[in-house]
Scaffold this motif. Structure first.
Motif, short mmCIF file in Angstrom:
data_model
loop_
_atom_site.label_atom_id
_atom_site.label_comp_id
_atom_site.label_asym_id
_atom_site.label_seq_id
_atom_site.Cartn_x
_atom_site.Cartn_y
_atom_site.Cartn_z
N ARG A 15 0.83 -1.21 0.00
CA ARG A 15 0.00 0.00 0.00
C ARG A 15 0.86 1.26 0.00
O ARG A 15 0.56 2.23 -0.72
N ILE A 16 1.91 1.25 0.80
CA ILE A 16 2.80 2.41 0.85
C ILE A 16 3.36 2.69 -0.54
O ILE A 16 3.32 3.82 -1.02
N TYR A 17 3.87 1.66 -1.19
CA TYR A 17 4.46 1.85 -2.51
C TYR A 17 3.41 2.23 -3.55
O TYR A 17 3.59 3.19 -4.31
N ASP A 18 2.31 1.50 -3.59
CA ASP A 18 1.28 1.73 -4.61
C ASP A 18 0.69 3.14 -4.52
O ASP A 18 0.41 3.77 -5.53
N LYS A 19 0.50 3.64 -3.31
CA LYS A 19 -0.17 4.93 -3.13
C LYS A 19 0.80 6.12 -3.09
O LYS A 19 0.37 7.27 -3.16
N GLN A 20 2.12 5.84 -2.97
CA GLN A 20 3.07 6.95 -2.80
C GLN A 20 4.30 6.85 -3.69
O GLN A 20 5.32 7.49 -3.40
N GLU A 21 4.20 6.11 -4.76
CA GLU A 21 5.35 5.94 -5.64
C GLU A 21 5.92 7.28 -6.09
O GLU A 21 7.13 7.52 -6.03
N PHE A 22 5.05 8.20 -6.52
CA PHE A 22 5.53 9.50 -7.01
C PHE A 22 6.03 10.38 -5.88
O PHE A 22 7.01 11.11 -6.05
N GLU A 23 5.39 10.29 -4.72
CA GLU A 23 5.85 11.08 -3.57
C GLU A 23 7.23 10.61 -3.10
O GLU A 23 8.05 11.43 -2.68
N ASP A 129 3.63 8.96 4.16
CA ASP A 129 2.77 8.39 5.18
C ASP A 129 3.15 6.92 5.44
O ASP A 129 3.08 6.11 4.52
N THR A 130 3.51 6.61 6.68
CA THR A 130 3.80 5.21 7.03
C THR A 130 2.54 4.37 7.01
O THR A 130 2.62 3.14 6.97
N LYS A 131 1.38 5.01 7.09
CA LYS A 131 0.08 4.35 7.11
C LYS A 131 -0.13 3.51 8.37
O LYS A 131 -0.98 2.64 8.43
N VAL A 132 0.70 3.77 9.39
CA VAL A 132 0.55 3.08 10.68
C VAL A 132 0.09 4.11 11.71
O VAL A 132 0.88 4.93 12.18
N VAL A 133 -1.20 4.07 12.02
CA VAL A 133 -1.74 4.98 13.03
C VAL A 133 -2.50 4.23 14.13
O VAL A 133 -2.97 4.83 15.08
N LYS A 134 -2.58 2.91 13.98
CA LYS A 134 -3.16 2.05 15.01
C LYS A 134 -2.57 0.66 14.85
O LYS A 134 -1.93 0.36 13.84
N GLY A 135 -2.76 -0.19 15.85
CA GLY A 135 -2.25 -1.55 15.77
C GLY A 135 -2.81 -2.29 14.57
O GLY A 135 -3.91 -1.99 14.09
N MET A 136 -2.07 -3.26 14.09
CA MET A 136 -2.48 -3.97 12.87
C MET A 136 -3.28 -5.24 13.14
O MET A 136 -3.94 -5.74 12.24
N LEU A 137 -3.19 -5.76 14.35
CA LEU A 137 -3.86 -7.03 14.66
C LEU A 137 -4.83 -6.86 15.81
O LEU A 137 -4.61 -6.03 16.70
#
Length: 174
Positions: A15-23, A129-137
């Motif tokens: 998700r990080i790569y797909d959504k922020q490749e240009f950034e 954006d690391t896209k980590v704002v809450k726990g993942m599990l």
């Protein structure tokens, strides 16, 4: 639990790569300006994000022109800064971001994007954006979330920036 965590991490990195490749490319371009010019890439990590600073300075492949940012660091117009924090609203990181913006020093911020309040998103030349704002599990308690790999996501973004910076430096030297 390990299998679920691995699946979540794989999805996070994608998700990080797909959504922020240009950034990522924009951020690398901004930082590479220092390495190409007479400047340095200063890195300031907050809390667990010091992992990025350690990797850039002491890892197997140190980032060209990288130095640790200290409060006493005197920046020039050729310098660039990478600011890394858990959340985009981290008070200390935002304070540094304001100082850099006031001084006209371009910087890249890496953090989990949180809406509202003073924010690195509004200050940085490029925000990743690391896209980590809450726990993942899911945790044991209802509604509880665990496994918060913000430093892993920041390191992923750091390595992505590093690949592009090195490519740019190679092209510049040709």
């Amino acid at each position: 639990m390990i299998k679920m965590f691995t699946t979540q991490l794989t999805g996070l990195f994608k998700r990080i790569y797909d959504k922020q490749e240009f950034e990522i490319e924009d951020g690398a371009r901004l930082l590479a300006q220092a390495a190409i010019g007479q400047g340095n890439i200063y890195i300031k990590g907050y809390g667990e994000m010091e992992a990025v600073t350690a990797e850039a300075l002491f890892g197997a492949e140190p980032l060209p022109s990288a130095k640790r940012y200290e409060d006493s660091t005197e920046l020039t117009e050729a310098d660039r800064v990478l600011v890394v924090s858990r959340f985009s609203t981290d008070e200390d990181a935002v304070e540094l971001g304001k100082k850099l913006a006031d001084e006209g020093v371009p910087f890249v911020a890496v953090s989990g994007l949180v809406e509202g309040g003073e924010n690195l998103l509004d200050l940085a030349g490029v925000h990743l954006d690391t896209k980590v704002v809450k726990g993942m599990l899911p945790g044991d308690e209802i509604g509880e979330r665990v496994s918060f790999p913000s430093s892993m996501a920041a390191l992923y973004l750091y390595f992505a920036l590093g690949f592009v910076i090195r490519e740019m430096l190679e092209e510049y030297e040709e």
